[in-house]
Design an enzyme around this catalytic site. Structure first.
Site, PDB file in Angstrom:
ATOM      1  N   ASP A 178      42.202  39.666  30.490  1.00 45.83           N
ATOM      2  CA  ASP A 178      41.791  41.039  30.738  1.00 45.83           C
ATOM      3  C   ASP A 178      40.272  41.033  30.891  1.00 45.83           C
ATOM      4  OD1 ASP A 178      43.476  43.893  30.125  1.00 45.83           O
ATOM      5  OD2 ASP A 178      41.302  44.060  30.235  1.00 45.83           O
ATOM      6  N   ASP A 234      37.694  38.549  34.899  1.00 42.04           N
ATOM      7  CA  ASP A 234      37.449  39.601  35.876  1.00 42.04           C
ATOM      8  C   ASP A 234      37.994  39.088  37.200  1.00 42.04           C
ATOM      9  OD1 ASP A 234      36.473  41.314  37.808  1.00 42.04           O
ATOM     10  OD2 ASP A 234      34.417  41.342  37.036  1.00 42.04           O
ATOM     11  N   VAL A 235      39.063  39.705  37.711  1.00 39.02           N
ATOM     12  CA  VAL A 235      39.732  39.170  38.896  1.00 39.02           C
ATOM     13  C   VAL A 235      38.909  39.319  40.170  1.00 39.02           C
ATOM     14  CG1 VAL A 235      42.029  39.484  37.908  1.00 39.02           C
ATOM     15  CG2 VAL A 235      41.024  41.316  39.315  1.00 39.02           C
ATOM     16  N   ASN A 289      48.957  41.698  37.316  1.00 38.22           N
ATOM     17  CA  ASN A 289      49.060  43.096  36.918  1.00 38.22           C
ATOM     18  C   ASN A 289      47.751  43.864  37.091  1.00 38.22           C
ATOM     19  OD1 ASN A 289      50.353  45.400  35.381  1.00 38.22           O
ATOM     20  ND2 ASN A 289      48.721  44.866  33.934  1.00 38.22           N
ATOM     21  N   TYR A 337      43.771  53.553  46.626  1.00 33.70           N
ATOM     22  CA  TYR A 337      44.767  52.915  45.776  1.00 33.70           C
ATOM     23  C   TYR A 337      46.050  52.632  46.554  1.00 33.70           C
ATOM     24  CZ  TYR A 337      47.760  52.235  41.654  1.00 33.70           C
ATOM     25  OH  TYR A 337      48.624  51.723  40.715  1.00 33.70           O
ATOM     26  N   LYS A 372      47.730  48.988  47.269  1.00 35.94           N
ATOM     27  CA  LYS A 372      49.072  48.632  46.834  1.00 35.94           C
ATOM     28  C   LYS A 372      49.980  48.289  48.015  1.00 35.94           C
ATOM     29  CE  LYS A 372      48.702  48.936  42.343  1.00 35.94           C
ATOM     30  NZ  LYS A 372      48.836  47.739  41.482  1.00 35.94           N
ATOM     31  N   ALA A 417      54.818  54.952  34.834  1.00 38.46           N
ATOM     32  CA  ALA A 417      55.013  54.328  33.521  1.00 38.46           C
ATOM     33  C   ALA A 417      53.883  54.813  32.617  1.00 38.46           C
ATOM     34  CB  ALA A 417      55.003  52.809  33.631  1.00 38.46           C
TER      35      ALA A 417
END
Length: 264
Positions: A51, A79-80, A106, A172, A176, A205
């Site tokens: 994370d 950090d992606v 994720n 966003y 996606k 969710a």
């Protein structure tokens, strides 16, 4: 709107991933990543959680290690958006656990802004975390799985926003939708060396962080679209991720599974 139904009972693990090593990004806290990490452990896997939030990550690692054993849980901040950190994460998984079998991408970033008012910075930040980050992690996983020659599974977290229009979500939704396309293309390429690549596409969710960054009015509107009259629990999405990571989905690749009860 349907009357709200209670969530079903929490399901016990069945050892579906015994002996496997899994990496889960954005796994700190109570969201889908955290629920997935727990479900993977309950199914017998060893995990590496990562994370960008170091404090929350340490808390997650300590909690899971206390419950499932320190030998099965390790953590590394990542950090992606940083290629060096992504490489270090996957190197750590192989060095610590000796293999890499499952990767759950994720990490993602949201935001709300009408397109006419959106800045380049807002657009780029969401795309860099949500789409480019998934690309970097998928690439790192496929390179290592191809070299190992033992197969493997990648599961990406997409969203129904990649299919359905929602005001203020152009960045966003585009990210996606890109994750969905990336999943399909990667799957075609990775099949040659026995690696499967799929994605989940959740609708709503609920978890504490989402509640903090979303208005009650919007949450009520989104919930009203769900056939069960309620949001999904993060572990209900995690159950589908476990299915895709397990041998029960051995003939699925390039698929995007909707984890949703939304109706038009």
């Amino acid at each position: 709107m349907s009357s709200a139904q209670a969530p079903p009972p929490y399901l016990p693990g069945h050892g579906l991933l015994a002996g496997r090593t899994a990496v889960v990004t954005a796994a700190a806290g109570a969201g889908i990543g955290g629920a997935t990490a727990r479900r993977l452990l309950e199914e017998g896997a060893r995990i590496v959680v990562s994370d960008a939030h170091t404090r929350r990550l340490k808390e997650t690692e300590a909690e899971l290690a206390a419950e499932f054993g320190a030998d099965r849980v390790t953590a590394l901040p990542c950090d992606v958006t940083d290629e060096g950190q992504v490489g270090a994460l996957f190197d750590h998984a192989e060095e610590h656990h000796g293999r890499l079998d499952v990767v759950v991408n994720n990490a993602g970033l949201g935001g709300t802004a009408d397109l006419a008012d959106m800045t380049d910075e807002q657009w780029s930040k969401v795309l860099d975390v949500t789409l480019n980050g998934t690309f970097r992690c998928t690439r790192a996983a496929l390179r290592r799985m191809r070299a190992a020659g033992a197969g493997g599974v990648v599961v990406n977290n997409a969203s129904v926003a990649g299919w359905r229009a929602q005001r203020g979500q152009a960045h966003y939704a585009a990210a996606k939708a890109g994750v969905m396309a990336l999943t399909r293309c990667a799957a075609v390429e990775a099949a040659a060396y026995g690696v499967r690549v799929n994605a989940v596409s959740p609708s709503l969710a609920m978890h504490p962080h989402l509640a903090k960054v979303t208005t009650p009015r919007l949450l009520a509107e989104l919930t009203s679209r769900e056939a069960f009259g309620r949001h999904a629990e993060p572990w209900e999405v995690a159950n589908v991720i476990v299915f895709l990571a397990s041998g029960y989905s051995s003939y699925l690749t390039g698929e995007v599974l909707s984890v949703s009860s939304q109706h038009p």
